[in-house]
Motif scaffolding. Structure first.
Motif, mmCIF file in Angstrom:
data_model
loop_
_atom_site.group_PDB
_atom_site.id
_atom_site.type_symbol
_atom_site.label_atom_id
_atom_site.label_comp_id
_atom_site.label_asym_id
_atom_site.label_seq_id
_atom_site.Cartn_x
_atom_site.Cartn_y
_atom_site.Cartn_z
ATOM 1 N N SER B 96 0.870 -1.016 -0.134
ATOM 2 C CA SER B 96 0.009 -0.050 0.169
ATOM 3 C C SER B 96 0.979 1.254 -0.038
ATOM 4 O O SER B 96 0.502 2.353 -0.493
ATOM 5 C CB SER B 96 -0.865 -0.102 1.107
ATOM 6 O OG SER B 96 -1.803 -0.915 1.361
ATOM 7 N N PHE B 119 -9.515 1.011 -5.494
ATOM 8 C CA PHE B 119 -10.626 1.638 -4.940
ATOM 9 C C PHE B 119 -11.906 0.151 -4.784
ATOM 10 O O PHE B 119 -12.350 -0.067 -3.652
ATOM 11 C CB PHE B 119 -11.276 2.536 -5.357
ATOM 12 C CG PHE B 119 -12.508 3.027 -4.671
ATOM 13 C CD1 PHE B 119 -12.257 3.832 -3.600
ATOM 14 C CD2 PHE B 119 -13.660 2.846 -5.538
ATOM 15 C CE1 PHE B 119 -13.546 4.389 -3.020
ATOM 16 C CE2 PHE B 119 -14.706 3.240 -4.488
ATOM 17 C CZ PHE B 119 -14.731 4.109 -3.456
ATOM 18 N N SER B 156 -5.256 -3.703 -0.201
ATOM 19 C CA SER B 156 -5.694 -3.005 0.664
ATOM 20 C C SER B 156 -6.199 -1.382 0.247
ATOM 21 O O SER B 156 -5.062 -0.864 0.320
ATOM 22 C CB SER B 156 -5.194 -2.840 2.102
ATOM 23 O OG SER B 156 -5.501 -2.120 2.987
ATOM 24 N N THR B 160 -4.024 1.949 1.280
ATOM 25 C CA THR B 160 -3.318 3.058 0.173
ATOM 26 C C THR B 160 -4.157 4.411 0.309
ATOM 27 O O THR B 160 -3.263 5.108 0.124
ATOM 28 C CB THR B 160 -3.890 2.187 -0.909
ATOM 29 O OG1 THR B 160 -3.747 0.656 -0.955
ATOM 30 C CG2 THR B 160 -3.281 3.037 -2.050
ATOM 31 N N PHE B 161 -5.495 4.527 0.516
ATOM 32 C CA PHE B 161 -6.161 5.830 0.694
ATOM 33 C C PHE B 161 -5.237 6.464 2.181
ATOM 34 O O PHE B 161 -5.073 7.557 1.758
ATOM 35 C CB PHE B 161 -7.433 5.589 1.174
ATOM 36 C CG PHE B 161 -8.225 5.341 -0.034
ATOM 37 C CD1 PHE B 161 -7.620 5.272 -1.127
ATOM 38 C CD2 PHE B 161 -9.592 4.726 0.285
ATOM 39 C CE1 PHE B 161 -8.611 4.916 -2.131
ATOM 40 C CE2 PHE B 161 -10.628 4.452 -0.877
ATOM 41 C CZ PHE B 161 -9.747 4.521 -2.072
ATOM 42 N N ARG B 164 -1.991 7.717 0.857
ATOM 43 C CA ARG B 164 -2.189 8.927 -0.247
ATOM 44 C C ARG B 164 -2.584 10.274 0.528
ATOM 45 O O ARG B 164 -1.782 11.380 0.409
ATOM 46 C CB ARG B 164 -3.183 8.450 -1.127
ATOM 47 C CG ARG B 164 -3.592 9.516 -2.146
ATOM 48 C CD ARG B 164 -4.631 9.254 -3.044
ATOM 49 N NE ARG B 164 -5.135 10.307 -3.829
ATOM 50 C CZ ARG B 164 -6.049 11.180 -3.424
ATOM 51 N NH1 ARG B 164 -6.694 10.792 -2.398
ATOM 52 N NH2 ARG B 164 -6.236 12.082 -4.294
ATOM 53 N N LYS B 282 -11.469 7.759 7.468
ATOM 54 C CA LYS B 282 -11.552 9.147 6.844
ATOM 55 C C LYS B 282 -11.383 9.115 5.308
ATOM 56 O O LYS B 282 -10.685 8.114 4.761
ATOM 57 C CB LYS B 282 -10.428 9.890 7.455
ATOM 58 C CG LYS B 282 -10.956 10.667 8.589
ATOM 59 C CD LYS B 282 -9.775 11.409 9.189
ATOM 60 C CE LYS B 282 -10.262 12.057 10.702
ATOM 61 N NZ LYS B 282 -9.085 12.584 11.264
#
Lengths: 294, 282
Positions: B96, B119, B156, B160-161, B164, B282
């Motif tokens: 990730s 996603f 995952s 990753t989000f 990022r 989040k």
């Protein structure tokens, strides 16, 4: 989509960096999902030797099947009851800890750890306490005149899985409610108090409305939890029984696919579940966007 | 607290104490049951206070296993659980953080498409696509292996989000300075990004370790060989003994041992745990 103002330049490096994640995603997520979609339009003979295209037959059969509709109903009852019970108790605890100044860290630690307990283990814990012959709660219920047996009585079995699922989820809801309560400005509550509103009135007119974004978010998370993560609880306690009274949708996919070996029907059920997850994820992300604008 | 109302404060403490009791009671009962001799469970209700057979029970299941249910010694299952949990955790974090670095610090064709592919995994929990995923793993010959236990679960989207989002908050000047000094992207990653992400990695580690340790349906499907049983799924096999009542003291001792590592992680690293949990959403 956002990047940095300044980016690095390389023809191969970004692909190499992203390759492992994409490989796992394609092989173990996208490909099986595509297979499920393909399979849902096919009917296979029992030996898996041949299959033919049957269009939407798997879906229409499913929707005509009272057993599947019953499983839907069971899932709705289970989700609603678990979400209501665990969120209600968590809100009560969060309000209490919000009032306590000293020792709230101590209480928090003692309440949050069930998050770490595996759903299957939580199931076994409650299954043991409600065991028809030696369970402690069975004994207490017998004293007050109720003959508990989750292996024969549908309502008892449903109660058992709801209690086990809620017990595990309280800690999560509690943490988010506490965070939500802390983000409500003290001045609002103080103003209401000066205007003569008592604690109960303040809760219903000030605190609870301002908590509604948290509540809504938790509702979505709890529904997702009860629909998918509770597989272990059901499998370790009632295994969908008695008489399919706790046969929730994700458990039925597994049963039809692995035990019943009805692949077409199981695949169609998978696709329906995927659509449900997509809807839930969509709602969740819409909510997050809205929260940013507050 | 807005005003001083002793009764309400008392009520708050009462609610908390009752809550803590409700949360702790099942575990207490499990612990008590694990310290009694098997004979205790033949008659009447489970006792409320610990018995004397605890050491013997734990020693027995940890090192020799329970022959009646065909389960291997618990330490072996704990080892398997640990390997699976750590592989999933390290795997998820590694792939990730690398893909988030690529998505944020590079512009390349198909970047947005790759992001969306990752996603989508958010919408495909393993329970939903269980039959075809099992087939893929079986075709790849990964049944009864640590690779089969962990690799299919390590994609995952949330991690990753998270990375990022975090990378977007790192000041641009750092990357510019690194480039002016002639640092390669990977050197920048190693010397700047990785140290800055330390807290995020630690918080994710706590959450993902719990996730990995508690896996149930996946190990249950792909391990048929007792040498690869993990503890959480092994308990189910002990409970489901054919035609007889489970040996409750052994089952409950395994339950206690299955809970111990993740609970210790949560209690010991509470701050990181809360951070990881809240930021994941989040």
């Amino acid at each position: 989509m956002q990047t940095k103002r300044m980016t690095f330049r390389s023809h191969w490096l970004p692909y190499a960096l992203i390759a492992p994640q994409l490989a796992v995603t394609l092989i173990f997520f996208i490909w099986p999902a595509a297979q499920a979609i393909r399979q849902s339009f096919l009917r296979e003979d029992p030996f898996g030797l041949s299959s033919r295209f049957v269009g939407l037959a798997n879906y229409t059969r499913l929707l005509d099947n009272p057993e599947y509709l019953e499983s839907f109903r069971v899932t709705v009852v289970f989700s609603t009851a678990t979400a209501a019970l665990s969120m209600g108790l968590a809100l009560l605890l969060a309000l209490a800890v919000d009032r306590i100044i000293r020792a709230n860290q101590f209480y928090t630690t003692l309440v949050i750890w069930p998050y770490a307990v595996a759903p299957a283990v939580a199931g076994v814990l409650w299954w043991f306490m409600f065991n028809p012959t030696i369970g402690i709660f069975t004994y207490i219920l017998e004293v007050v005149g109720y003959d508990w047996n989750d292996r024969l009585n549908s309502a008892d079995a449903m109660t058992l899985v709801v209690v086990a699922a809620s017990w595990k989820q309280i800690s999560y809801n509690f943490l988010f409610f506490v965070a939500g309560l802390q983000s409500i400005p003290m001045s609002l509550r103080e103003a209401a108090a000066i205007d003569g509103a008592g604690p109960v009135k303040r809760f219903f007119t000030v605190v609870f409305p301002l908590l509604s974004p948290t509540t809504f978010f938790l509702l979505v998370v709890n529904i997702t939890y009860t629909m998918f993560d509770t597989f272990g609880i059901v499998d370790a306690t009632t295994a969908g029984g008695p008489n399919r009274a706790t046969n929730i949708l994700v458990y039925k996919v597994y049963q039809d696919g692995f035990i019943g070996l009805n692949l077409g029907s199981s695949a169609a059920q998978s696709v329906i579940l995927m659509l449900i997850v997509m809807a839930l994820t969509f709602v969740q992300f819409r909510w997050i966007e809205r929260r940013v604008q507050y | 607290m807005v005003e001083n109302r002793p009764f309400l404060t008392f009520l708050a403490h009462l609610v908390m104490v009752l809550g803590v009791l409700f949360v702790a009671f099942p575990v207490w009962i499990a612990f008590v049951a694990s310290t009694h001799e098997p004979g205790t469970f033949l008659s009447g209700v489970v006792p409320m206070l610990p018995g004397k057979a605890g050491w013997e029970t734990y020693r027995q299941i940890l090192f020799s296993g329970v022959s009646a249910s065909g389960a291997p010694p618990i330490w072996l299952m704990m080892k398997n659980s640990l390997i699976m949990a750590l592989s999933i955790t390290v795997g998820k974090i590694t792939i990730s953080i690398l893909s988030a670095f690529a998505i944020v610090y590079f512009r390349f064709p198909f970047r947005v498409a790759a992001f969306w592919l990752i996603f989508i995994t958010l919408m495909l929990p393993v329970e939903v696509r269980i039959v075809p995923t099992f087939k893929v793993v079986a075709d790849l010959g990964m049944l009864n292996s640590y690779a089969g236990l962990s690799i299919p679960l390590i994609a995952s989207a949330t991690a990753t989000f998270l990375f990022r989002q975090f990378f977007l908050t790192i000041p641009d000047e750092l990357a510019e300075a690194a480039r002016i000094d002639g640092a390669s992207p990977m050197k920048f990653f190693r010397d700047m990004v990785l140290p800055l992400s330390r807290t995020n990695i630690a918080a994710l580690f706590v959450i993902l370790f719990i996730y990995g340790w508690n896996q149930y349906v996946w190990p249950m499907l792909i391990t048929t060989d007792p040498d690869h049983y993990t503890l959480v799924m092994g308990i189910k096999r002990m409970v489901a003994v054919a035609d007889s009542d489970p040996q409750w003291n052994y089952v409950m001792a395994s339950v206690v041992l299955a809970m111990l590592p993740p609970v210790l992680v949560v209690v010991g690293m509470q701050r990181l745990f809360v951070k990881g949990l809240v930021e994941q959403e989040k």
